[in-house]
Design an enzyme around this catalytic site. Structure first.
Site, PDB file in Angstrom:
ATOM      1  N   GLY A  15      82.891  18.639  71.553  1.00 20.10           N
ATOM      2  CA  GLY A  15      81.616  18.838  72.240  1.00 20.10           C
ATOM      3  C   GLY A  15      81.187  17.686  73.109  1.00 20.10           C
ATOM      4  O   GLY A  15      80.216  17.811  73.869  1.00 20.10           O
ATOM      5  N   LYS A  63      45.270  35.567  81.816  1.00 22.99           N
ATOM      6  CA  LYS A  63      46.356  35.804  80.871  1.00 22.99           C
ATOM      7  C   LYS A  63      45.896  35.590  79.435  1.00 22.99           C
ATOM      8  O   LYS A  63      45.265  34.594  79.113  1.00 22.99           O
ATOM      9  CB  LYS A  63      47.528  34.867  81.184  1.00 22.99           C
ATOM     10  CG  LYS A  63      48.695  34.993  80.230  1.00 22.99           C
ATOM     11  CD  LYS A  63      49.948  34.341  80.786  1.00 22.99           C
ATOM     12  CE  LYS A  63      49.782  32.877  81.038  1.00 22.99           C
ATOM     13  NZ  LYS A  63      51.037  32.255  81.525  1.00 22.99           N
TER      14      LYS A  63
END
Length: 297
Positions: free
Chosen positions: A38, A193
């Site tokens: 990785g 919202k």
């Protein structure tokens, strides 16, 4: 050694090369090799005195490490000035600790990038309670470019003008949407919202009769898509004949894109801040205006 050049990872290479062409400088790739464990090996073949590093920072966790290694490689190769060109700048939304024990990611990432670069240039940074990107990066030069005028020019080329209603999904988009509408000579409205979860959002707009009218819903960033889908539904319910969407940063996946089209959006356009299937609005000209002074330094 070259005076100025641009360097990019594969992720942003197409748009980096477009920007290099506009600036009239060379473009070079940053080589990345991923090891089985990785870790990454990052390298460059030489460096310009002023090296512009082009790196959209969507899906940032891995990219931030590779960006750190690229900055080190360029410094070792002789770069004296490093400029980060991150059309999308990650981790800008959390500007305070909302719960005890949380990191303030905006400040942490800004300190990290400030340790690597001499200047940061981005577009439509998602700032809430911060008025300027310079407040986030107090120790280096930092510029937040606004894409509204660039989007307006693109929209005008699609015959979007004074007869089209420009709608912002929430109050936070108000100033940005107002600038876009002003450039188009159009009227702007914003919704209110109410977020009920990461992907559950309710948008309340003023009562309007949009029967037969054209609407452009615009926002700086769309990720989960819940806000935008609610806005599209609201415009359709009010009888809009044409609904199109323009966003600066398209963080949503193809499933959300398909949902927007199914919900009634006739077109979804995004800027080239992040490589995405909806890319239609080039930011090369906007970035050129900000970076042109690097050519003379």
């Amino acid at each position: 050694m070259m005076p100025v050049a641009i360097y990019s990872f594969m992720h942003g290479e197409v748009h980096a090369r477009e920007l290099a062409s506009v600036l009239g400088i060379e473009a070079h790739s940053i080589d990345v090799h991923a090891f089985p464990d990785g870790e990454s090996r990052v390298g460059v073949s030489g460096a310009a005195t002023t090296s512009l590093v082009y790196c959209p920072l969507d899906r940032p966790n891995e990219r931030l490490v590779e960006l750190m290694l690229a900055a080190d490689a360029l410094r070792r190769a002789g770069a004296r000035r490093l400029v980060l060109v991150a059309p999308y700048l990650c981790y800008m939304r959390q500007d305070k600790a909302f719960h005890e024990g949380e990191a303030v990611s905006q400040q942490a990432v800004a300190r990290f990038l400030s340790s690597l670069f001499d200047r940061v240039v981005t577009v439509d940074a998602h700032l809430h309670r911060i008025s300027s990107l310079a407040e986030v990066f107090p120790s280096i030069d930092a510029e937040n470019l606004i894409a509204a005028d660039t989007i307006a020019r693109f929209a005008a080329g699609r015959n979007i003008g004074g007869e089209t209603l420009i709608a912002g999904p929430d109050e936070e988009a108000g100033q940005w949407v107002g600038r876009l509408a002003g450039a188009l000579g159009a009227r702007a409205i914003t919704g209110r919202k109410v977020r009920r979860g990461d992907q559950e959002v309710e948008i309340a707009f003023p009562d309007l009769d949009l029967d037969g009218k054209s609407v452009l819903i615009a926002d700086d960033i769309v990720s989960s898509g819940g806000t935008m889908l609610s806005a599209i539904a609201a415009m359709k319910a009010r009888g809009a004949a044409s609904i199109r969407v323009a966003v600066t940063h398209a963080l949503f996946d193809t499933t959300v894109y398909e949902k927007m089209l199914d919900a009634g959006a006739g077109a979804v356009w995004s800027t080239t801040s992040i490589p995405h299937p909806t890319n239609a609005i080039s930011l090369a000209g906007l970035l050129d205006g900000a970076l042109r002074n690097e050519l003379s330094e």
